[in-house]
Design a protein around this motif. Structure first.
Motif, PDB file in Angstrom:
ATOM      1  N   VAL A 124       0.862  -1.179   0.000  1.00  0.00           N
ATOM      2  CA  VAL A 124       0.000   0.000   0.000  1.00  0.00           C
ATOM      3  C   VAL A 124       0.899   1.230   0.000  1.00  0.00           C
ATOM      4  O   VAL A 124       1.682   1.435   0.942  1.00  0.00           O
ATOM      5  CB  VAL A 124      -0.929   0.018   1.227  1.00  0.00           C
ATOM      6  CG1 VAL A 124      -1.767   1.288   1.246  1.00  0.00           C
ATOM      7  CG2 VAL A 124      -1.827  -1.215   1.231  1.00  0.00           C
ATOM      8  N   VAL A 125       0.817   2.031  -1.047  1.00  0.00           N
ATOM      9  CA  VAL A 125       1.618   3.255  -1.106  1.00  0.00           C
ATOM     10  C   VAL A 125       0.918   4.323  -0.274  1.00  0.00           C
ATOM     11  O   VAL A 125      -0.179   4.765  -0.598  1.00  0.00           O
ATOM     12  CB  VAL A 125       1.811   3.723  -2.558  1.00  0.00           C
ATOM     13  CG1 VAL A 125       2.607   5.026  -2.584  1.00  0.00           C
ATOM     14  CG2 VAL A 125       2.531   2.646  -3.370  1.00  0.00           C
ATOM     15  N   THR A 126       1.556   4.713   0.811  1.00  0.00           N
ATOM     16  CA  THR A 126       0.978   5.677   1.732  1.00  0.00           C
ATOM     17  C   THR A 126       1.820   6.952   1.694  1.00  0.00           C
ATOM     18  O   THR A 126       2.350   7.333   0.649  1.00  0.00           O
ATOM     19  CB  THR A 126       0.867   5.057   3.144  1.00  0.00           C
ATOM     20  OG1 THR A 126       0.242   5.985   4.012  1.00  0.00           O
ATOM     21  CG2 THR A 126       2.202   4.641   3.704  1.00  0.00           C
ATOM     22  N   ALA A 182      -4.952   4.545   5.176  1.00  0.00           N
ATOM     23  CA  ALA A 182      -4.367   3.566   4.254  1.00  0.00           C
ATOM     24  C   ALA A 182      -3.291   2.739   4.947  1.00  0.00           C
ATOM     25  O   ALA A 182      -3.193   1.518   4.748  1.00  0.00           O
ATOM     26  CB  ALA A 182      -3.791   4.281   3.030  1.00  0.00           C
ATOM     27  N   THR A 183      -2.475   3.396   5.769  1.00  0.00           N
ATOM     28  CA  THR A 183      -1.456   2.678   6.516  1.00  0.00           C
ATOM     29  C   THR A 183      -2.079   1.668   7.468  1.00  0.00           C
ATOM     30  O   THR A 183      -1.633   0.518   7.567  1.00  0.00           O
ATOM     31  CB  THR A 183      -0.574   3.661   7.308  1.00  0.00           C
ATOM     32  OG1 THR A 183       0.066   4.563   6.396  1.00  0.00           O
ATOM     33  CG2 THR A 183       0.479   2.930   8.120  1.00  0.00           C
ATOM     34  N   THR A 189       4.400  -3.663   8.157  1.00  0.00           N
ATOM     35  CA  THR A 189       5.395  -2.617   8.401  1.00  0.00           C
ATOM     36  C   THR A 189       5.053  -1.325   7.652  1.00  0.00           C
ATOM     37  O   THR A 189       4.277  -1.324   6.697  1.00  0.00           O
ATOM     38  CB  THR A 189       6.797  -3.062   7.959  1.00  0.00           C
ATOM     39  OG1 THR A 189       6.825  -3.195   6.518  1.00  0.00           O
ATOM     40  CG2 THR A 189       7.178  -4.389   8.599  1.00  0.00           C
ATOM     41  N   LEU A 190       5.674  -0.235   8.104  1.00  0.00           N
ATOM     42  CA  LEU A 190       5.640   1.054   7.409  1.00  0.00           C
ATOM     43  C   LEU A 190       7.084   1.474   7.205  1.00  0.00           C
ATOM     44  O   LEU A 190       7.814   1.699   8.182  1.00  0.00           O
ATOM     45  CB  LEU A 190       4.884   2.100   8.229  1.00  0.00           C
ATOM     46  CG  LEU A 190       4.975   3.562   7.749  1.00  0.00           C
ATOM     47  CD1 LEU A 190       4.447   3.712   6.334  1.00  0.00           C
ATOM     48  CD2 LEU A 190       4.225   4.487   8.710  1.00  0.00           C
ATOM     49  N   GLN A 230      -3.876  -3.838   9.437  1.00  0.00           N
ATOM     50  CA  GLN A 230      -4.984  -4.715   9.811  1.00  0.00           C
ATOM     51  C   GLN A 230      -5.146  -5.890   8.843  1.00  0.00           C
ATOM     52  O   GLN A 230      -5.456  -7.010   9.275  1.00  0.00           O
ATOM     53  CB  GLN A 230      -6.286  -3.909   9.903  1.00  0.00           C
ATOM     54  CG  GLN A 230      -6.303  -2.914  11.045  1.00  0.00           C
ATOM     55  CD  GLN A 230      -6.147  -3.593  12.402  1.00  0.00           C
ATOM     56  OE1 GLN A 230      -6.588  -4.727  12.620  1.00  0.00           O
ATOM     57  NE2 GLN A 230      -5.493  -2.909  13.333  1.00  0.00           N
ATOM     58  N   TYR A 231      -4.914  -5.665   7.570  1.00  0.00           N
ATOM     59  CA  TYR A 231      -4.917  -6.783   6.624  1.00  0.00           C
ATOM     60  C   TYR A 231      -3.803  -7.774   6.974  1.00  0.00           C
ATOM     61  O   TYR A 231      -3.987  -8.995   6.879  1.00  0.00           O
ATOM     62  CB  TYR A 231      -4.717  -6.276   5.194  1.00  0.00           C
ATOM     63  CG  TYR A 231      -5.987  -5.965   4.440  1.00  0.00           C
ATOM     64  CD1 TYR A 231      -6.923  -6.950   4.148  1.00  0.00           C
ATOM     65  CD2 TYR A 231      -6.242  -4.673   3.976  1.00  0.00           C
ATOM     66  CE1 TYR A 231      -8.080  -6.668   3.429  1.00  0.00           C
ATOM     67  CE2 TYR A 231      -7.404  -4.385   3.254  1.00  0.00           C
ATOM     68  CZ  TYR A 231      -8.315  -5.385   2.990  1.00  0.00           C
ATOM     69  OH  TYR A 231      -9.459  -5.107   2.275  1.00  0.00           O
ATOM     70  N   ALA A 232      -2.639  -7.247   7.357  1.00  0.00           N
ATOM     71  CA  ALA A 232      -1.522  -8.127   7.728  1.00  0.00           C
ATOM     72  C   ALA A 232      -1.894  -9.015   8.913  1.00  0.00           C
ATOM     73  O   ALA A 232      -1.536 -10.197   8.961  1.00  0.00           O
ATOM     74  CB  ALA A 232      -0.285  -7.286   8.059  1.00  0.00           C
TER      75      ALA A 232
END
Length: 229
Positions: free
Chosen positions: A130-132, A161-162, A219-220, A167-169
């Motif tokens: 996801v590009v945040t 979005a982050t 991760t971010l 949450q998907y992870a």
């Protein structure tokens, strides 16, 4: 061969990501709202193209069906499409202004991810990126100079979005979900005012895409490493 779909990839960061992943041997599909621009970009790169407007259920569903028929799976999904929403004075801000930005930056991520889940689950080691933006990081906005560049609509949409990636992870541990901040990159998105090249801006996305299912999850990061939440 790794099958990769990149939304909003007919220019800017998406285009450069496609170029680099093609060079690395991926079978890249450019998802483009404007199919003619998408075709031109795909022809220039040697990629494939599918019409995909992240704000429209019908085009997303049709794109998923096209990739199901042509590739049978998606190994890497890059949710790159995004809009800034422009600078709206707070006194003039309406729910519709916010809704328009969220439709692409937040709901678009959900719409595309959900539509492509069966194709991701058909892959051996799937990954979603996801590009945040760092402007969606609470730390960056409150503790650094970058906070003055944020906006209610854009920054909050990127925070959401982050969190979607996180949450998907947690919900789908068999798929690697990660959020990436490209950094302040010179593209049409910011009227070419960024301080990074598009190659620098795609470093983190490309790194994770090449790691695929062998990479981390939840991760971010940016090109320099971990970004504080």
């Amino acid at each position: 061969m790794t099958t990769t779909l990149i939304t909003g990839a007919n220019k800017g960061l998406g285009y450069e990501t496609a170029r680099r992943l093609l060079a690395a041997g991926h079978d890249v599909w450019i998802g483009a709202r404007d199919v003619e621009r998408g075709r031109a970009a795909a022809a220039a790169l040697g990629a494939r193209v599918v019409q995909l407007d992240v704000t429209e259920d019908a085009t997303v569903a049709a794109a998923a069906e096209t990739l199901r028929a042509e590739a049978g799976r998606v190994d890497v999904l890059i949710n790159n499409a995004g809009i800034s929403g422009g600078r709206v004075p707070v006194a003039e801000l309406t729910a519709d202004h916010v809704r328009t930005v969220y439709e692409t930056n937040v709901f678009g991520v959900v719409r595309v991810t959900q539509a492509f889940l069966p194709l991701l689950q058909a892959a051996e080691a799937p990954a979603v990126i996801v590009v945040t933006s760092g402007l969606g990081s609470f730390h960056q906005v409150t503790e650094t100079e970058w906070g003055r560049y944020g906006s209610i609509t854009y920054s909050s949409s990127k925070s959401a979005a982050t969190m979607l990636a996180v949450q998907y992870a947690r919900a789908l541990p068999d798929i690697r979900f990660n959020a990436v901040d490209p950094g302040y990159t010179a593209t049409d998105f910011n009227r070419r005012q960024g301080t990074q090249t598009v190659e620098e801006g795609t470093d983190a996305v490309v790194r994770l895409a090449l790691l695929g299912g062998a990479g981390p999850t939840g991760t971010l990061t940016d090109r320099d490493g971990t970004v504080p939440w």
